[in-house]
Design a protein around this motif. Structure first.
Motif, short mmCIF file in Angstrom:
data_model
loop_
_atom_site.label_atom_id
_atom_site.label_comp_id
_atom_site.label_asym_id
_atom_site.label_seq_id
_atom_site.Cartn_x
_atom_site.Cartn_y
_atom_site.Cartn_z
N MET A 1 0.80 -1.21 0.00
CA MET A 1 0.00 0.00 0.00
C MET A 1 0.84 1.27 0.00
O MET A 1 0.50 2.24 -0.63
N HIS B 1 5.78 10.68 -4.55
CA HIS B 1 4.56 9.91 -4.44
C HIS B 1 3.45 10.65 -3.69
O HIS B 1 3.72 11.49 -2.84
N VAL C 1 -0.04 9.61 -1.52
CA VAL C 1 -0.78 8.50 -0.92
C VAL C 1 -1.83 9.05 0.03
O VAL C 1 -1.53 9.85 0.92
N PRO D 1 -9.79 2.30 1.86
CA PRO D 1 -9.75 2.19 0.40
C PRO D 1 -11.14 1.90 -0.18
O PRO D 1 -11.43 0.79 -0.62
N ILE E 1 4.12 7.08 -7.57
CA ILE E 1 2.99 6.28 -7.10
C ILE E 1 1.88 7.23 -6.69
O ILE E 1 2.11 8.19 -5.94
N GLN F 1 -1.84 6.75 -4.99
CA GLN F 1 -2.56 5.64 -4.37
C GLN F 1 -3.58 6.11 -3.35
O GLN F 1 -3.31 7.02 -2.57
N ASN F 2 -4.75 5.49 -3.40
CA ASN F 2 -5.78 5.65 -2.39
C ASN F 2 -6.27 7.10 -2.29
O ASN F 2 -6.44 7.62 -1.19
N TYR G 1 2.51 4.64 -11.37
CA TYR G 1 1.62 3.61 -10.87
C TYR G 1 0.41 4.27 -10.21
O TYR G 1 0.56 5.11 -9.31
N ASN H 1 -3.02 3.31 -8.20
CA ASN H 1 -3.74 2.25 -7.51
C ASN H 1 -4.84 2.85 -6.65
O ASN H 1 -4.56 3.72 -5.80
N ASN H 2 -6.07 2.42 -6.87
CA ASN H 2 -7.21 2.91 -6.11
C ASN H 2 -7.32 4.43 -6.20
O ASN H 2 -7.43 5.13 -5.20
N VAL H 3 -7.25 4.92 -7.42
CA VAL H 3 -7.40 6.36 -7.68
C VAL H 3 -8.74 6.55 -8.39
O VAL H 3 -8.95 6.01 -9.47
#
Length: 171
Positions: free
Chosen positions: A21, A96, A98, A103, A135, A137-138, A163, A165-167
């Motif tokens: 994560m 990054h 985050v 999530p 990255i 993410q979330n 990358y 993820n969960n965007v």
């Protein structure tokens, strides 16, 4: 900062744990915290209890290619949404973003426009990524405004090896 037995926060307040994560920080990387509900624009952003108010302010403190991480905190409500004056430009490499929240769809680690801004042009693209190796993410990007005859764009990515993820993008 409290260090919990399950490893939620360690090493000066940087969230760890949750395999897959969170980005791994190393070398000279720094963590910057954004707390839209309780942060202050003049804070350092280096600890959750000294958080900044906007993602842009934290991003501006990041060093290109250093592996810095911007953590977007939330309060579980709309008041915890980061309100940006314009779309974000993410041009640094290995930097990054985050969100620290559940999530879920339309989670509360959200980035949206200020309530005073209604011009879609200010947020098209909402997030412009030209940096490499980042990255995201979330997080959720929420525009919430529209204008007839204008197309809204959530994310424009011209960088390499990024990358997502969960965007969620809600326009």
């Amino acid at each position: 900062m409290t260090t919990f037995g399950d490893g939620v926060f360690q090493y000066g307040g940087v969230p760890i744990g949750a395999p897959g994560m969170l980005p791994i920080m190393g070398g000279s990387a720094k963590a910057f915290f954004v707390d839209p509900a309780r942060g202050v624009s003049t804070n350092s952003g280096l600890r959750p209890d000294d958080a900044l108010t906007t993602v842009k302010a934290a991003y501006d403190l990041c060093t290109d290619k250093a592996g810095d991480v911007v953590y977007l905190l939330n309060d579980g409500n709309t008041t915890g949404s980061a309100r940006e004056a314009a779309g974000l430009v993410w041009a640094k490499d290995n930097t990054h973003l985050v969100g620290l929240c559940a999530p879920a769809v339309n989670q509360r680690a959200r980035i949206t426009q200020t309530s005073a801004s209604t011009d879609v042009d200010d947020y098209t693209q909402f997030l412009t990524v030209s940096g490499h190796g980042n990255i995201f993410q979330n997080i959720a990007l929420v525009q919430g405004n529209s204008e007839d005859g204008k197309a809204s764009v959530g994310i424009k990515n011209s960088g390499n090896l990024n990358y997502f993820n969960n965007v969620g993008v809600f326009i």
